[in-house]
Design an enzyme around this catalytic site. Structure first.
Site, PDB file in Angstrom:
ATOM      1  N   ASP A   1     -14.047 -43.568  -2.516  1.00 43.69           N
ATOM      2  CA  ASP A   1     -12.932 -43.467  -3.453  1.00 43.69           C
ATOM      3  C   ASP A   1     -11.592 -43.805  -2.795  1.00 43.69           C
ATOM      4  O   ASP A   1     -10.726 -44.417  -3.401  1.00 43.69           O
ATOM      5  CB  ASP A   1     -12.849 -42.043  -4.027  1.00 43.69           C
ATOM      6  CG  ASP A   1     -14.042 -41.756  -4.912  1.00 43.69           C
ATOM      7  OD1 ASP A   1     -14.852 -42.684  -5.120  1.00 43.69           O
ATOM      8  OD2 ASP A   1     -14.164 -40.613  -5.377  1.00 43.69           O
ATOM      9  N   GLY A   2     -11.432 -43.381  -1.542  1.00 50.59           N
ATOM     10  CA  GLY A   2     -10.174 -43.611  -0.843  1.00 50.59           C
ATOM     11  C   GLY A   2      -9.890 -45.105  -0.733  1.00 50.59           C
ATOM     12  O   GLY A   2      -8.751 -45.561  -0.917  1.00 50.59           O
TER      13      GLY A   2
ATOM     14  N   ASP B   1      -8.914 -46.417  -4.143  1.00 54.38           N
ATOM     15  CA  ASP B   1      -7.529 -46.067  -4.447  1.00 54.38           C
ATOM     16  C   ASP B   1      -6.562 -47.022  -3.760  1.00 54.38           C
ATOM     17  O   ASP B   1      -5.558 -47.437  -4.342  1.00 54.38           O
ATOM     18  CB  ASP B   1      -7.227 -44.636  -3.986  1.00 54.38           C
ATOM     19  CG  ASP B   1      -7.880 -43.613  -4.892  1.00 54.38           C
ATOM     20  OD1 ASP B   1      -8.245 -43.972  -6.026  1.00 54.38           O
ATOM     21  OD2 ASP B   1      -8.034 -42.455  -4.454  1.00 54.38           O
TER      22      ASP B   1
ATOM     23  N   SER C   1      -6.038 -41.803 -18.070  1.00 51.16           N
ATOM     24  CA  SER C   1      -6.315 -41.468 -16.678  1.00 51.16           C
ATOM     25  C   SER C   1      -5.061 -40.807 -16.101  1.00 51.16           C
ATOM     26  O   SER C   1      -4.165 -40.426 -16.863  1.00 51.16           O
ATOM     27  CB  SER C   1      -6.660 -42.755 -15.933  1.00 51.16           C
ATOM     28  OG  SER C   1      -7.059 -42.430 -14.646  1.00 51.16           O
TER      29      SER C   1
ATOM     30  N   LYS D   1      -8.550 -31.037  -8.833  1.00 53.85           N
ATOM     31  CA  LYS D   1      -9.011 -32.272  -9.474  1.00 53.85           C
ATOM     32  C   LYS D   1     -10.501 -32.413  -9.167  1.00 53.85           C
ATOM     33  O   LYS D   1     -10.895 -32.802  -8.078  1.00 53.85           O
ATOM     34  CB  LYS D   1      -8.229 -33.467  -8.948  1.00 53.85           C
ATOM     35  CG  LYS D   1      -8.575 -34.761  -9.657  1.00 53.85           C
ATOM     36  CD  LYS D   1      -7.600 -35.855  -9.230  1.00 53.85           C
ATOM     37  CE  LYS D   1      -7.813 -37.150  -9.970  1.00 53.85           C
ATOM     38  NZ  LYS D   1      -9.174 -37.627 -10.003  1.00 53.85           N
TER      39      LYS D   1
ATOM     40  N   ARG E   1     -15.955 -40.870 -21.206  1.00 52.15           N
ATOM     41  CA  ARG E   1     -14.685 -41.543 -21.385  1.00 52.15           C
ATOM     42  C   ARG E   1     -14.850 -43.007 -21.801  1.00 52.15           C
ATOM     43  O   ARG E   1     -14.082 -43.517 -22.597  1.00 52.15           O
ATOM     44  CB  ARG E   1     -13.876 -41.469 -20.101  1.00 52.15           C
ATOM     45  CG  ARG E   1     -12.657 -42.345 -20.209  1.00 52.15           C
ATOM     46  CD  ARG E   1     -11.615 -41.988 -19.239  1.00 52.15           C
ATOM     47  NE  ARG E   1     -12.058 -42.206 -17.894  1.00 52.15           N
ATOM     48  CZ  ARG E   1     -11.339 -41.896 -16.844  1.00 52.15           C
ATOM     49  NH1 ARG E   1     -10.186 -41.306 -17.008  1.00 52.15           N
ATOM     50  NH2 ARG E   1     -11.787 -42.133 -15.655  1.00 52.15           N
TER      51      ARG E   1
ATOM     52  N   GLU F   1     -14.379 -31.735 -17.300  1.00 50.93           N
ATOM     53  CA  GLU F   1     -15.138 -32.522 -16.340  1.00 50.93           C
ATOM     54  C   GLU F   1     -16.566 -31.999 -16.256  1.00 50.93           C
ATOM     55  O   GLU F   1     -16.786 -30.796 -16.134  1.00 50.93           O
ATOM     56  CB  GLU F   1     -14.436 -32.350 -14.974  1.00 50.93           C
ATOM     57  CG  GLU F   1     -14.629 -33.465 -14.023  1.00 50.93           C
ATOM     58  CD  GLU F   1     -13.751 -34.691 -14.280  1.00 50.93           C
ATOM     59  OE1 GLU F   1     -13.032 -34.729 -15.306  1.00 50.93           O
ATOM     60  OE2 GLU F   1     -13.822 -35.612 -13.461  1.00 50.93           O
TER      61      GLU F   1
ATOM     62  N   CYS G   1     -45.732 -47.677  14.616  1.00 51.41           N
ATOM     63  CA  CYS G   1     -47.115 -48.125  14.760  1.00 51.41           C
ATOM     64  C   CYS G   1     -47.231 -49.619  15.030  1.00 51.41           C
ATOM     65  O   CYS G   1     -48.327 -50.132  15.272  1.00 51.41           O
ATOM     66  CB  CYS G   1     -47.930 -47.759  13.519  1.00 51.41           C
ATOM     67  SG  CYS G   1     -47.495 -48.761  12.080  1.00 51.41           S
TER      68      CYS G   1
ATOM     69  N   CYS H   1     -50.273 -45.114   9.743  1.00 52.03           N
ATOM     70  CA  CYS H   1     -49.075 -45.028  10.595  1.00 52.03           C
ATOM     71  C   CYS H   1     -48.843 -43.569  10.991  1.00 52.03           C
ATOM     72  O   CYS H   1     -48.751 -42.683  10.129  1.00 52.03           O
ATOM     73  CB  CYS H   1     -47.868 -45.561   9.842  1.00 52.03           C
ATOM     74  SG  CYS H   1     -46.320 -45.303  10.708  1.00 52.03           S
TER      75      CYS H   1
END
Ligand code: IVH
Length: 672
Positions: free
Chosen positions: A30-31, A34, A76, A111, A132, A166, A404, A424
């Site tokens: 996310d950073g 952003d 938003s 948040k 949304r 949320e 293996c 294996c």
């Protein structure tokens, strides 16, 4: 500033929006998103702002769910990234209405990192719930939302309202969901947000119902002239009173300094909260004032998100190795110079698959950024590069299994690579460790190191071999003394009589986790019965969907499975569910009885055990396969409503004993 940078950013943002909103599969943290979004917004402000990608919210709704036009768009929030930006936002915004920020009341809230949801109530009843989507049109997820326990089916006001908030998965629920996904041989989720999104946007509401989703409310949109909500703090009070969960950390404070202090508190305590948060939301408390401030096409002016920096650390990537799981999946992982991130030491992090390593372009020897996804799972974000740095060669996925030596295979169109050798040793090791683990047979003293020893000594080639181990075999191994050898043999011996459901988990049948295993064992009692069941019988089992039924059906019919089961039975394993052993008459054989509210003289566990002892099951949710719902004191409104909708009989608590004794409903509650 160049045009091509602008185009690049637009393309990237559109692509990431799609990955995040439509596929629930973000490709970047996310950073990083952003940072891209912010750069784009700055560039767009300098050129033609009319068709700005950064002005759009979210992504168009998918075609899996019906479209819902929101009564008012779901906006938003704009972001600020530090205290200074926060203070200037307050200053700038309130200047328009000639208000000194020092005098203004603000609501400061966590948040929550989940998905926005809008729920319409009419005449006190839940009518519709929508995601949304693009802010104007969302997706109809009503059936799924009705299964979320923290969403009330009815509220004590007849006003027409949209309640917004949320949907999220608590960190502890996320951990247990991933544990049971992995016990069932299914993909685990990368973080709580993905888990929540994936669980909410399911075609089949029973799948959503089986996932631990929660809802936290933070906004009331009044659509008639019923209730009047004057402030955000009053909205939160109403929401609490109507039965919604509201963030306990939300506070109302006066002035910018107090806002900064309150949001700093959230920043300092973020790892202690039950949910994942990625910032604080600051809202002008007075709603008339907030309305006067208005909004841009994207976000309200009277509210802002202070985004928190993800807790990241730099360390060295020592090596990339590949581990082989019990299904043969080859997973690359990073071996790191140990570093403390968000409260614990991280020395390893999964890199998921070949494409992920390539996308991140991490190479042994690189300095890399490490963080915890969803505050829980260590993640390598990417390398930190500098022009003067000589890097090693790009990492290449090995072509041979490190365990293996047989060829690794990646099928066309798939991202995972597999070792296909059924012999294996790594698959055998992981399979037996899983069999003995807490979620399965729970054999004390049989962890990875001991299993590896047993395999290396040639004592164990299959789980059945565990049950013929003798103390004298163990005493030949390093680290065993008489007492530890005896304890282990006794622990294994006890597992011979363990319930069938534990074996079903232990065998690692795809899609079969603890819940499905208990449902199957409650219905079929012995492995013999289960293995002879038709596909239709399996599908008709309460709590078992077509995918699980198919997987179990194929598993039981596989010749290799048959040979292994015979070996287990010869070793003295019982493979039956304990209710078969109980002396109670099987009055509720194959019937699902749901209990809601408290029953006089019975704890919830006792009541459920009594049902199971009589051959029934006691699931936590009502479905059309439910035999009846026993209604005690203070019953759950949603179970009762659902039973009425589906025409499932409601039996009063006083008739519970009759039901147990004879399987007959001696009393049934009338329609309301
Ligand atoms: S208020 C018009 N309050 O963050 C503003 N949003 O990045 C409506 N979010 O779309 C949102 N916690 O999905 C608000 N306490 C909170 C929130 C919150 C999480 C989400 C929400 C919003 C997104 C904006």
């Amino acid at each position: 500033m160049s045009d091509s940078r602008l185009e690049f950013l637009r393309r990237e943002i559109a692509r990431h929006n799609e990955a995040y909103y439509e596929h629930d599969a973000p490709e970047i943290p996310d950073g990083d998103y952003d940072a891209l979004a912010r750069e784009l917004r700055e560039l767009e402000a300098q050129v033609d702002p009319s068709d700005a990608v950064s002005q759009r919210v979210g992504s168009p709704p998918s075609t899996t769910f019906d479209p819902v036009v929101h009564a008012e768009p779901l906006l938003s929030l704009d972001n600020v990234f530090d205290e200074g930006e926060l203070a200037s936002w307050a200053e700038r915004t309130l200047k328009v209405v000639a208000l000194d920020p020092a005098d203004c009341l603000f609501s400061v809230e966590p948040k929550i990192d989940g998905l926005a949801l809008s729920i319409l109530y009419e005449g006190g009843e839940l009518r519709r719930a929508a995601t949304r989507g693009d802010g104007r049109v969302g997706e109809d997820v009503t059936a799924n939302v009705r299964t979320i326990p923290t969403v009330p089916a009815t509220i004590p006001t007849r006003s027409r309202l949209e309640i917004r908030g949320e949907v999220y998965m608590a960190k502890s629920d996320f951990r247990s969901l991933n544990e049971s996904q992995s016990l069932a041989g299914l993909k685990t989720f990368a973080n709580p947000r993905n888990a929540a999104a994936g669980s909410l946007r399911q075609k089949d509401p029973t799948v959503s119902a089986s996932r631990p989703l929660s809802f936290l409310a933070y906004q009331v949109v009044v659509l008639d002239d019923g209730v009047r909500v004057a402030s955000q703090s009053q909205a939160l009070e109403y929401l609490r009173h109507w039965g919604f969960s509201v963030a306990v950390e939300a506070t109302t404070v006066r002035g910018t300094a107090a806002v900064i202090a309150a949001s700093d508190w959230l920043l300092d305590h973020r790892h202690d909260l039950v949910y994942d948060i990625d910032g604080a939301v600051i809202k002008v408390d007075d709603l008339d004032l907030r309305n006067r401030l208005g909004h841009t096409s994207r976000a309200p002016r009277g509210a802002i998100a202070r985004k928190f920096p993800p807790e990241e650390r730099l360390t060295t990537l020592l090596a990339i190795e590949v581990s082989i799981g019990r299904t043969g999946r080859a997973t690359p992982y990073a071996v790191l110079e140990p570093v403390v991130v968000a409260g614990s030491t991280v020395a390893m992090a999964t890199l998921h698959n070949e494409d992920q390593v390539r996308a991140k372009d991490v190479r042994p020897g690189d300095r890399v950024v490490v963080r915890k996804a969803g505050d829980v799972i260590p993640e390598v974000v990417g390398p930190v590069l500098s022009p003067e740095l000589d890097r090693g060669a790009p990492w290449i996925f090995p072509s041979l299994c490190p365990e293996c030596g047989s060829p690794l295979e990646r099928l066309d169109g798939e991202s995972d690579t597999y070792c296909r050798n059924p012999r294996c040793p790594a698959q055998l090791l992981e399979g037996i460790v899983h069999f003995a683990s807490r979620g399965a047979l729970d054999i004390e003293g049989l962890g990875e190191i001991r299993v590896a020893q047993l395999i290396a000594a040639g004592l164990v080639h299959d789980v059945a071999d565990l049950f013929t181990l003798r103390e004298s075999d163990l005493l030949t191994l390093e680290g065993f003394a008489e007492l530890s050898a005896r304890n282990l043999v006794e622990a294994i011996d006890r597992a011979k009589g363990a319930p069938l459901s534990r074996f079903l988990v232990g065998w690692g049948i795809r899609h079969v986790g603890p819940v499905a295993a208990r449902a199957l064992a409650a219905r079929f009692s012995t492995y013999d019965e289960l293995s002879r069941a038709s596909l239709e019988d399996l599908e008709a089992t309460e709590g078992v969907g077509p995918i699980i039924a198919q997987s179990v059906y194929e598993y039981c019919r596989d010749p290799e499975t048959r040979a292994r089961r015979t070996a287990l039975i010869e070793a003295g394993v019982e493979l039956r569910e304990p209710h078969e052993l109980s002396s109670e008459p099987k009055t509720l054989e194959g019937r699902a009885v749901v209990v809601t509210g408290s029953l006089e003289g019975w704890s919830r566990d006792e009541a459920e055990a009594a049902i199971v002892e009589r051959g029934g099951t006691s699931p936590g949710t009502v479905s059309k396969k439910t035999y009846c719902v026993v209604v005690g004191d203070a019953p759950g409104a949603s179970k009762v409503t659902k039973a009425r909708t589906l025409g499932v009989p409601l039996v009063p608590g006083r008739a519970f004993q009759d039901l147990l004794d004879s399987g007959v409903m001696s009393e049934v509650l009338d329609e309301e």
